[in-house]
Design a protein around this motif. Structure first.
Motif, PDB file in Angstrom:
ATOM      1  N   HIS A  28       0.869  -1.171   0.000  1.00 23.11           N
ATOM      2  CA  HIS A  28       0.000   0.000   0.000  1.00 23.11           C
ATOM      3  C   HIS A  28       0.910   1.225   0.000  1.00 23.11           C
ATOM      4  O   HIS A  28       1.733   1.384   0.896  1.00 23.11           O
ATOM      5  N   LEU A  29       0.753   2.068  -1.001  1.00 28.97           N
ATOM      6  CA  LEU A  29       1.539   3.291  -1.105  1.00 28.97           C
ATOM      7  C   LEU A  29       0.612   4.477  -0.864  1.00 28.97           C
ATOM      8  O   LEU A  29      -0.321   4.709  -1.632  1.00 28.97           O
ATOM      9  N   TYR A  30       0.863   5.182   0.225  1.00 26.49           N
ATOM     10  CA  TYR A  30       0.071   6.357   0.583  1.00 26.49           C
ATOM     11  C   TYR A  30       0.776   7.594   0.046  1.00 26.49           C
ATOM     12  O   TYR A  30       1.956   7.804   0.319  1.00 26.49           O
ATOM     13  N   ILE A  31       0.033   8.385  -0.736  1.00 28.41           N
ATOM     14  CA  ILE A  31       0.570   9.608  -1.331  1.00 28.41           C
ATOM     15  C   ILE A  31      -0.368  10.763  -1.006  1.00 28.41           C
ATOM     16  O   ILE A  31      -1.491  10.552  -0.551  1.00 28.41           O
ATOM     17  N   SER A  32       0.085  11.976  -1.276  1.00 28.80           N
ATOM     18  CA  SER A  32      -0.777  13.142  -1.075  1.00 28.80           C
ATOM     19  C   SER A  32      -0.888  13.919  -2.381  1.00 28.80           C
ATOM     20  O   SER A  32      -0.003  14.687  -2.743  1.00 28.80           O
ATOM     21  N   GLY A  33      -1.970  13.644  -3.105  1.00 30.91           N
ATOM     22  CA  GLY A  33      -2.234  14.346  -4.349  1.00 30.91           C
ATOM     23  C   GLY A  33      -1.335  13.918  -5.494  1.00 30.91           C
ATOM     24  O   GLY A  33      -0.662  12.888  -5.435  1.00 30.91           O
ATOM     25  N   ILE A  76      -0.963   6.926   9.212  1.00 29.87           N
ATOM     26  CA  ILE A  76      -0.073   7.615   8.281  1.00 29.87           C
ATOM     27  C   ILE A  76       0.230   9.000   8.840  1.00 29.87           C
ATOM     28  O   ILE A  76      -0.679   9.782   9.110  1.00 29.87           O
ATOM     29  N   PHE A  77       1.501   9.284   9.028  1.00 29.67           N
ATOM     30  CA  PHE A  77       1.927  10.566   9.579  1.00 29.67           C
ATOM     31  C   PHE A  77       2.663  11.424   8.557  1.00 29.67           C
ATOM     32  O   PHE A  77       2.830  12.618   8.748  1.00 29.67           O
ATOM     33  N   ALA A  78       3.121  10.798   7.486  1.00 29.47           N
ATOM     34  CA  ALA A  78       3.847  11.508   6.432  1.00 29.47           C
ATOM     35  C   ALA A  78       3.642  10.747   5.123  1.00 29.47           C
ATOM     36  O   ALA A  78       3.342   9.552   5.123  1.00 29.47           O
ATOM     37  N   THR A  79       3.777  11.462   4.023  1.00 32.01           N
ATOM     38  CA  THR A  79       3.688  10.805   2.726  1.00 32.01           C
ATOM     39  C   THR A  79       4.907  11.191   1.907  1.00 32.01           C
ATOM     40  O   THR A  79       5.493  12.248   2.145  1.00 32.01           O
ATOM     41  N   PRO A  80       5.294  10.343   0.998  1.00 26.02           N
ATOM     42  CA  PRO A  80       4.777   9.010   0.736  1.00 26.02           C
ATOM     43  C   PRO A  80       5.172   8.020   1.843  1.00 26.02           C
ATOM     44  O   PRO A  80       6.231   8.137   2.446  1.00 26.02           O
ATOM     45  N   THR A  81       4.281   7.065   2.063  1.00 32.41           N
ATOM     46  CA  THR A  81       4.526   5.959   2.982  1.00 32.41           C
ATOM     47  C   THR A  81       4.166   4.669   2.259  1.00 32.41           C
ATOM     48  O   THR A  81       3.072   4.557   1.706  1.00 32.41           O
ATOM     49  N   LEU A  82       5.078   3.717   2.276  1.00 34.66           N
ATOM     50  CA  LEU A  82       4.850   2.404   1.681  1.00 34.66           C
ATOM     51  C   LEU A  82       4.710   1.401   2.816  1.00 34.66           C
ATOM     52  O   LEU A  82       5.568   1.338   3.701  1.00 34.66           O
ATOM     53  N   ILE A  94       8.963   5.188   4.992  1.00 40.78           N
ATOM     54  CA  ILE A  94       8.487   6.563   4.888  1.00 40.78           C
ATOM     55  C   ILE A  94       9.557   7.410   4.215  1.00 40.78           C
ATOM     56  O   ILE A  94      10.728   7.304   4.540  1.00 40.78           O
ATOM     57  N   GLY A  95       9.144   8.256   3.279  1.00 40.34           N
ATOM     58  CA  GLY A  95      10.090   9.149   2.621  1.00 40.34           C
ATOM     59  C   GLY A  95       9.860   9.217   1.135  1.00 40.34           C
ATOM     60  O   GLY A  95       8.849   8.732   0.623  1.00 40.34           O
TER      61      GLY A  95
END
Length: 114
Positions: A28-33, A76-82, A94-95
């Protein structure tokens, strides 16, 4: 004595069977926009998966702006997070995802050098 040899042979066969079955990865890759940082993270992770885990991975890209309810749930505290949920153990990276060697170690694709 013969029973002991059968047990050893069975254990060896089971171990070989487990090792021969390719492991499927769930990521799961969390991104912001659609920022440059997010797009780059997606490209890097997809590239690693295609090169080292062809046909053995499921990658879900989650935009925290589109699905904000998942941020708290996944912590999730920061993005991108895998996040690698399977195979265990769960791993969180994270990073900016630019350090591909660390990602591959984190995903257990390559062994960690001690």
């Amino acid at each position: 004595m013969e029973e002991k040899n059968i047990k050893n042979s069975t254990k060896a066969f089971e171990k070989a069977l487990i090792q021969s079955k390719p492991t499927h990865y769930f990521l799961h890759l969390y991104i912001s926009g659609t920022t440059l940082k997010s797009i780059r993270a997606i490209e890097i992770i997809k590239g690693i998966c295609e090169d080292y885990l062809p046909e053995r991975y499921t990658l879900e890209v989650i935009d925290i702006y589109q699905q904000p309810e998942l941020v708290k749930q996944a912590q999730i505290f920061a993005t991108p997070t895998l996040i690698k949920t399977l195979p265990l153990p769960l791993q969180r990276i994270i990073g900016d995802m630019s350090q591909t060697e660390k990602i591959m170690v984190g995903l257990d694709i390559v062994p960690k050098n001690d």
